[in-house]
Design a protein around this motif. Sequence first.
Motif, mmCIF file in Angstrom:
data_model
loop_
_atom_site.group_PDB
_atom_site.id
_atom_site.type_symbol
_atom_site.label_atom_id
_atom_site.label_comp_id
_atom_site.label_asym_id
_atom_site.label_seq_id
_atom_site.Cartn_x
_atom_site.Cartn_y
_atom_site.Cartn_z
ATOM 1 N N GLN A 198 0.821 -1.217 0.000
ATOM 2 C CA GLN A 198 0.000 0.000 0.000
ATOM 3 C C GLN A 198 0.855 1.267 0.000
ATOM 4 O O GLN A 198 0.347 2.349 0.250
ATOM 5 C CB GLN A 198 -0.943 -0.016 1.222
ATOM 6 C CG GLN A 198 -1.985 -1.129 1.146
ATOM 7 C CD GLN A 198 -2.723 -1.350 2.449
ATOM 8 O OE1 GLN A 198 -2.099 -1.498 3.506
ATOM 9 N NE2 GLN A 198 -4.049 -1.387 2.390
ATOM 10 N N ARG A 199 2.138 1.111 -0.314
ATOM 11 C CA ARG A 199 3.026 2.275 -0.267
ATOM 12 C C ARG A 199 2.536 3.386 -1.203
ATOM 13 O O ARG A 199 2.424 4.551 -0.792
ATOM 14 C CB ARG A 199 4.465 1.877 -0.619
ATOM 15 C CG ARG A 199 5.431 3.081 -0.637
ATOM 16 C CD ARG A 199 6.887 2.662 -0.880
ATOM 17 N NE ARG A 199 7.466 2.008 0.279
ATOM 18 C CZ ARG A 199 8.045 2.650 1.317
ATOM 19 N NH1 ARG A 199 8.111 3.980 1.317
ATOM 20 N NH2 ARG A 199 8.562 1.979 2.316
ATOM 21 N N ASP A 200 2.226 3.032 -2.437
ATOM 22 C CA ASP A 200 1.876 4.088 -3.398
ATOM 23 C C ASP A 200 0.622 4.862 -2.996
ATOM 24 O O ASP A 200 0.623 6.089 -3.016
ATOM 25 C CB ASP A 200 1.696 3.500 -4.801
ATOM 26 C CG ASP A 200 3.028 3.047 -5.385
ATOM 27 O OD1 ASP A 200 4.075 3.388 -4.785
ATOM 28 O OD2 ASP A 200 3.026 2.352 -6.417
ATOM 29 N N VAL A 201 -0.429 4.140 -2.608
ATOM 30 C CA VAL A 201 -1.651 4.857 -2.218
ATOM 31 C C VAL A 201 -1.442 5.643 -0.929
ATOM 32 O O VAL A 201 -2.036 6.704 -0.742
ATOM 33 C CB VAL A 201 -2.876 3.922 -2.045
ATOM 34 C CG1 VAL A 201 -3.304 3.359 -3.381
ATOM 35 C CG2 VAL A 201 -2.645 2.830 -1.022
ATOM 36 N N THR A 202 -0.574 5.118 -0.073
ATOM 37 C CA THR A 202 -0.307 5.828 1.180
ATOM 38 C C THR A 202 0.413 7.146 0.903
ATOM 39 O O THR A 202 0.030 8.208 1.410
ATOM 40 C CB THR A 202 0.530 4.936 2.124
ATOM 41 O OG1 THR A 202 -0.162 3.702 2.325
ATOM 42 C CG2 THR A 202 0.751 5.592 3.467
ATOM 43 N N VAL A 203 1.434 7.070 0.071
ATOM 44 C CA VAL A 203 2.172 8.289 -0.314
ATOM 45 C C VAL A 203 1.221 9.284 -0.976
ATOM 46 O O VAL A 203 1.191 10.473 -0.639
ATOM 47 C CB VAL A 203 3.329 7.930 -1.276
ATOM 48 C CG1 VAL A 203 3.924 9.179 -1.910
ATOM 49 C CG2 VAL A 203 4.405 7.133 -0.529
#
Lengths: 278, 278
Positions: A198-203
Amino acid sequence: MKSLPLLLIFLLSCLLFSISFSSPPEESVSSHSHVLPRPLIIEYPDGVGEKENYNDDQRELLQLECTSWRFAVESNNLRPWKKIPLECADYVKDYVTGRAYKMDLDRVSNEASFFARSVQIGDDGNDVWVFDVDETLISHLPYYAQHGYGLEEFDSVAFDEWVDKAMAPSIEPSLRLYEEVMSLGFKVFLLTGRSEKQRDVTVQNLLNVGFKNWDKLILRGAEDHGKLATVYKSEKRIEMVKDGYRILGNSGDQWSDLLGSAMSTRSFKLPNPMYYIP
Amino acid sequence: MKSLPLLLIFLLSCLLFSISFSSPPEESVSSHSHVLPRPLIIEYPDGVGEKENYNDDQRELLQLECTSWRFAVESNNLRPWKKIPLECADYVKDYVTGRAYKMDLDRVSNEASFFARSVQIGDDGNDVWVFDVDETLISHLPYYAQHGYGLEEFDSVAFDEWVDKAMAPSIEPSLRLYEEVMSLGFKVFLLTGRSEKQRDVTVQNLLNVGFKNWDKLILRGAEDHGKLATVYKSEKRIEMVKDGYRILGNSGDQWSDLLGSAMSTRSFKLPNPMYYIP
């Protein structure tokens, strides 16, 4: 004497009500079962807990009991729980949608800010403030509004769909603190229980609502899945200390963000009566 | 238009009220000043904070603000404080003399009891439950009732005179827990910030109100005076661990009873909005 039956009904209601709050069911429990989520209070048979029929004294008692429950949540006294108590559904909704939650968020941000300004920062750039992400920097109230504000058991599929939209709003007092500690010279590490997937959506979500320039964003890698949050977050903080960082402040809405090993000099517990993460 | 002056007075009151709560005075603070007691909120000029003149909305706001302050106390978010906020004097009095305090004491005792029953006790007699004494096992409410329930700054002379009477009543839910953990096979260590000089009156007071058969009563020796409670109590817990004990539970009304080194597996924070010990 005409009022005697009414009095008896009232006393019986009080008794039932009091039992429902004060005597959670005994369970056969094994060692360390305290770290496993389980419902705080069982659901009641029909007819018990129908608040529409409460008189003023019962309503006042309910308010007191739910406040007491919330205190127990915030001071980490409760056994693990999966859902908020059924009777406190309206109470929790009123709290998180009303002035009290905003007031508590403001206060914890102000106190953290006061502490941040009071400590001496070294000139080696190794002083760290750790922030949790969910319900600390950004809010899932729009999601929980659709799911009973904690009354429904956690649905990871529905929740991940919501997370993937990257639409969680910022918690404004936390954004203020975030920017302040950064301007004071703290390194800012974000330590979240979210998955590395979920790194991209979190960023994207964080940037969307004004959080930027963090120094590290740490998510659960493949090796961290299945670990209790307290264990996973402690391990990550131990790594920070091994790398020479000094963790002065830590902000989180769960005690599992704050307790364990390599604890910060001061911790700040944001309110969250909607869910519990062990 | 006739109501315009009234409206202005109301808005001004709200503003003053809001300033008094949300902006504690800035202070020039040095490193680690967060461990030194200092007033939470300064006293206000005459006329501000006269609650008799509040309207319903102001009263509701006051209730919310004092509840929020109490949450900050119980979740350890506040900077050190010497007195309760002046505006919350009635609130704190109502809380500690009413149903809510009893309810909170009951809940923390019940949760601690649940945990105590859920853990496996070894057969070597080395599993320990630590109890603080003041506001944990015995109550100083009779003293604080004469001293504004925390509104007056701590007066060690007057307080010691009261302590020497050995008349502090028991906190009943704690006595229940105390007896239960003992019957489950825990060793019970009492760890208090009181001085070794107060050993006799402490023993006498505890026995008077039903506490007996503890395994150790640890008080501050000459070498412990001047140490912060967190430091002194951590050192004593570290000694316990060195002696082979496992500290599974710890009950205290101050976070300085619970945090630091050699922390217990589970801590239980009893409510205390009347005073703060760093």
